[in-house]
Design a protein around this motif. Structure first.
Motif, PDB file in Angstrom:
ATOM      1  N   ARG A   1       0.865  -1.122  -0.100  1.00 18.60           N
ATOM      2  CA  ARG A   1       0.182   0.136   0.129  1.00 18.60           C
ATOM      3  C   ARG A   1       0.839   1.247  -0.038  1.00 18.60           C
ATOM      4  N   VAL A   2       2.055   1.372   0.900  1.00 20.24           N
ATOM      5  CA  VAL A   2       2.710   2.591   0.794  1.00 20.24           C
ATOM      6  C   VAL A   2       3.520   2.724  -0.379  1.00 20.24           C
ATOM      7  N   GLN A   3       3.988   1.388  -0.996  1.00 17.73           N
ATOM      8  CA  GLN A   3       4.600   1.603  -2.462  1.00 17.73           C
ATOM      9  C   GLN A   3       3.722   2.166  -3.557  1.00 17.73           C
ATOM     10  N   LYS A   4       2.518   1.800  -3.418  1.00 19.58           N
ATOM     11  CA  LYS A   4       1.459   2.222  -4.559  1.00 19.58           C
ATOM     12  C   LYS A   4       1.288   3.633  -4.326  1.00 19.58           C
ATOM     13  N   ALA A   5       1.167   4.035  -2.889  1.00 23.62           N
ATOM     14  CA  ALA A   5       0.957   5.524  -2.298  1.00 23.62           C
ATOM     15  C   ALA A   5       2.214   6.298  -3.036  1.00 23.62           C
ATOM     16  N   ARG A   6       3.547   6.049  -2.855  1.00 23.74           N
ATOM     17  CA  ARG A   6       4.732   6.440  -3.506  1.00 23.74           C
ATOM     18  C   ARG A   6       4.754   6.704  -4.707  1.00 23.74           C
ATOM     19  N   GLU A   7       4.281   5.475  -5.612  1.00 22.32           N
ATOM     20  CA  GLU A   7       4.211   5.676  -7.005  1.00 22.32           C
ATOM     21  C   GLU A   7       3.270   6.468  -7.528  1.00 22.32           C
ATOM     22  N   ALA A   8       2.059   6.753  -6.686  1.00 21.26           N
ATOM     23  CA  ALA A   8       1.064   7.594  -7.221  1.00 21.26           C
ATOM     24  C   ALA A   8       1.509   9.086  -6.882  1.00 21.26           C
ATOM     25  N   VAL A   9       2.361   9.252  -5.925  1.00 22.23           N
ATOM     26  CA  VAL A   9       3.041  10.718  -5.523  1.00 22.23           C
ATOM     27  C   VAL A   9       3.977  10.834  -6.857  1.00 22.23           C
ATOM     28  N   ASP A  10       4.707   9.967  -6.948  1.00 21.39           N
ATOM     29  CA  ASP A  10       5.739  10.139  -8.197  1.00 21.39           C
ATOM     30  C   ASP A  10       5.203  10.413  -9.664  1.00 21.39           C
ATOM     31  N   ARG A  11       4.131   9.533  -9.866  1.00 22.83           N
ATOM     32  CA  ARG A  11       3.512  10.012 -10.999  1.00 22.83           C
ATOM     33  C   ARG A  11       2.675  11.394 -11.349  1.00 22.83           C
ATOM     34  N   ASN A  12       2.189  11.796 -10.071  1.00 20.24           N
ATOM     35  CA  ASN A  12       1.619  13.105  -9.784  1.00 20.24           C
ATOM     36  C   ASN A  12       2.697  14.280  -9.866  1.00 20.24           C
ATOM     37  N   SER A  13       3.858  13.915  -9.393  1.00 14.62           N
ATOM     38  CA  SER A  13       4.952  15.026  -9.389  1.00 14.62           C
ATOM     39  C   SER A  13       5.512  14.772 -10.896  1.00 14.62           C
ATOM     40  N   GLN A  14       5.452  13.946 -11.581  1.00 11.05           N
ATOM     41  CA  GLN A  14       6.027  13.948 -12.977  1.00 11.05           C
ATOM     42  C   GLN A  14       4.877  14.545 -13.858  1.00 11.05           C
ATOM     43  N   ALA A  15       3.677  14.462 -13.566  1.00  6.34           N
ATOM     44  CA  ALA A  15       2.420  15.076 -14.429  1.00  6.34           C
ATOM     45  C   ALA A  15       2.332  16.441 -14.150  1.00  6.34           C
ATOM     46  N   GLN A  16       2.732  16.962 -12.986  1.00  6.25           N
ATOM     47  CA  GLN A  16       2.902  18.520 -12.488  1.00  6.25           C
ATOM     48  C   GLN A  16       4.164  19.150 -13.290  1.00  6.25           C
ATOM     49  N   GLN A  17       5.238  18.439 -13.216  1.00  8.88           N
ATOM     50  CA  GLN A  17       6.430  19.022 -14.053  1.00  8.88           C
ATOM     51  C   GLN A  17       6.221  19.109 -15.496  1.00  8.88           C
ATOM     52  N   GLN A  18       5.516  18.067 -16.005  1.00 10.12           N
ATOM     53  CA  GLN A  18       5.240  18.015 -17.566  1.00 10.12           C
ATOM     54  C   GLN A  18       4.157  19.297 -17.637  1.00 10.12           C
ATOM     55  N   TYR A  19       3.325  19.510 -16.822  1.00 15.14           N
ATOM     56  CA  TYR A  19       2.229  20.604 -16.877  1.00 15.14           C
ATOM     57  C   TYR A  19       2.988  21.797 -16.928  1.00 15.14           C
ATOM     58  N   GLN A  20       4.013  22.033 -15.990  1.00 13.47           N
ATOM     59  CA  GLN A  20       4.480  23.165 -16.016  1.00 13.47           C
ATOM     60  C   GLN A  20       5.239  23.811 -17.132  1.00 13.47           C
ATOM     61  N   LEU A  21       6.107  22.626 -17.658  1.00  8.80           N
ATOM     62  CA  LEU A  21       6.809  22.872 -18.877  1.00  8.80           C
ATOM     63  C   LEU A  21       5.964  23.109 -20.015  1.00  8.80           C
ATOM     64  N   LYS A  22       4.841  22.530 -20.272  1.00 11.25           N
ATOM     65  CA  LYS A  22       3.882  22.950 -21.387  1.00 11.25           C
ATOM     66  C   LYS A  22       3.389  24.300 -21.159  1.00 11.25           C
ATOM     67  N   LEU A  23       3.172  24.862 -19.900  1.00 12.83           N
ATOM     68  CA  LEU A  23       2.589  26.136 -19.456  1.00 12.83           C
ATOM     69  C   LEU A  23       3.628  27.135 -19.843  1.00 12.83           C
ATOM     70  N   GLN A  24       4.952  26.593 -19.661  1.00 10.15           N
ATOM     71  CA  GLN A  24       5.736  27.835 -19.981  1.00 10.15           C
ATOM     72  C   GLN A  24       5.962  27.821 -21.470  1.00 10.15           C
ATOM     73  N   GLU A  25       6.026  26.799 -22.062  1.00  7.70           N
ATOM     74  CA  GLU A  25       6.258  26.742 -23.717  1.00  7.70           C
ATOM     75  C   GLU A  25       4.891  27.619 -23.928  1.00  7.70           C
ATOM     76  N   TYR A  26       3.930  27.333 -23.645  1.00  4.78           N
ATOM     77  CA  TYR A  26       2.646  28.079 -24.085  1.00  4.78           C
ATOM     78  C   TYR A  26       2.822  29.450 -23.791  1.00  4.78           C
ATOM     79  N   GLU A  27       3.155  29.936 -22.751  1.00  4.37           N
ATOM     80  CA  GLU A  27       3.376  31.172 -22.424  1.00  4.37           C
ATOM     81  C   GLU A  27       4.474  32.001 -23.271  1.00  4.37           C
TER      82      GLU A  27
END
Length: 106
Positions: free
Chosen positions: A68-94
């Protein structure tokens, strides 16, 4: 090893069997499955009359908790990666918007 909710349901039912060997086998099978929701049922065996079952229940709970803890960590990692990708795309758009505004102003 077979996936599916019917198998999980049968294993949870086997935790209530009168034979300790059946309960032990069910605990072993649940520990090897990707079934973190079984912890509630496994915790009922921590007070079992058979010491082997009690110890196996504790080991199984530890395994399920680690999973359960491992799955939670993986979810946090996926969320972090998605947030980084979003920030990059937002910077490119701006940057594209700024370039378009500069070109329009010329």
């Amino acid at each position: 090893e077979r996936p599916g909710p019917k198998v999980s349901k049968a294993l949870v039912a086997a935790l209530k069997d009168s034979e300790p060997e059946v309960r032990l086998a069910a605990l072993d099978a649940l520990a090897g499955r990707d079934e973190v929701n079984a912890a509630q049922h496994v915790s009922n065996l921590v007070g079992d009359s058979d010491e082997r079952v009690r110890l196996a229940a504790i080991r199984t709970l530890n395994t399920l908790n680690e999973r359960r803890v491992q799955k939670a960590r993986e979810a946090v990692d996926r969320n972090s990666q998605a947030q980084q990708q979003y920030q990059l795309k937002l910077q490119e758009y701006e940057a594209a918007q700024k370039r378009a505004a500069e070109e329009k102003g010329r």
